[in-house]
Write a protein that holds these residues in place. Structure first.
Motif, mmCIF file in Angstrom:
data_model
loop_
_atom_site.group_PDB
_atom_site.id
_atom_site.type_symbol
_atom_site.label_atom_id
_atom_site.label_comp_id
_atom_site.label_asym_id
_atom_site.label_seq_id
_atom_site.Cartn_x
_atom_site.Cartn_y
_atom_site.Cartn_z
ATOM 1 N N LYS A 1 44.941 75.139 33.640
ATOM 2 C CA LYS A 1 43.892 74.401 33.919
ATOM 3 C C LYS A 1 43.289 74.802 34.882
ATOM 4 N N GLU B 1 39.696 75.989 34.977
ATOM 5 C CA GLU B 1 38.216 75.647 36.119
ATOM 6 C C GLU B 1 37.758 76.168 37.177
ATOM 7 N N GLU B 2 38.502 76.717 37.835
ATOM 8 C CA GLU B 2 38.415 77.600 39.117
ATOM 9 C C GLU B 2 36.882 78.738 38.161
ATOM 10 N N SER C 1 34.713 78.017 35.867
ATOM 11 C CA SER C 1 33.282 77.351 34.856
ATOM 12 C C SER C 1 34.136 77.292 33.970
ATOM 13 N N THR D 1 35.733 75.353 30.872
ATOM 14 C CA THR D 1 36.067 73.454 29.953
ATOM 15 C C THR D 1 37.268 73.917 29.381
#
Length: 167
Positions: free
Chosen positions: A54, A58-59, A61, A63
């Motif tokens: 996760k 997210e790092e 970018s 979703t």
């Protein structure tokens, strides 16, 4: 959530599908879910792996959809999740089959969900545990695989071929 017991876990129950549809985001980059298949999934390894995945996604970018857990389920359910939630990639974390060195291993099945998938369309990372590939290391590697899947819009054998053509 539960799989449909009449189909030996190959499909999710109608009730579970309704619950997933009502509570999960649609059309995200990556939908992660955890399942208990033949053996229970090792909670510590699965948690470390999930959190690494996760954070890494997210790092980058990307979703990440609403995670969920399904009991008595098999890998085939990725088809239903892909059709229902329409993520770019479906990522299933499952306890490894009995008979391996340890019952703590987690396996990850990845499939690019736009295509109708069959067995050869899965990209698999296995033997994730303190006795094999550590969850944090595996998570970082899986993030790279997911980026390639999104870039090339394929998984499994097709992705392996694309990546070998690039080298």
């Amino acid at each position: 959530l539960n799989a449909d017991k009449t189909d030996w876990g190959r499909k999710l129950s109608e009730k579970s599908l309704r619950e997933i549809a009502a509570n999960c985001e649609k059309e995200v980059d990556v939908q992660i879910y955890l399942v208990m298949g033949y053996v229970p999934i090792n909670q510590a390894n699965a948690e470390d792996l999930f959190l690494t995945l996760k954070a890494g996604l997210e790092e980058e970018s990307l979703t990440v959809g609403t995670p969920f857990f399904v009991r008595y389920c098999r890998v085939n359910t990725t088809r239903q999740i892909g059709e229902l939630l329409k993520p770019k990639v479906v990522c299933l974390l499952i306890g490894e089959r009995p008979g391996l060195l340890t019952s703590e291993d987690v396996g990850v099945y990845l499939v690019q969900s736009i295509q109708k998938n069959v067995g050869i369309d899965y990209t698999v990372v296995a033997n994730i545990s303190k006795h094999g590939v550590p969850p944090v290391e595996a998570g970082a590697h899986i993030v790279e695989i997911i980026q390639d899947m999104i870039r090339y819009k394929c998984s499994g054998v097709k992705l392996s071929k694309k990546l070998s053509d690039c080298t």
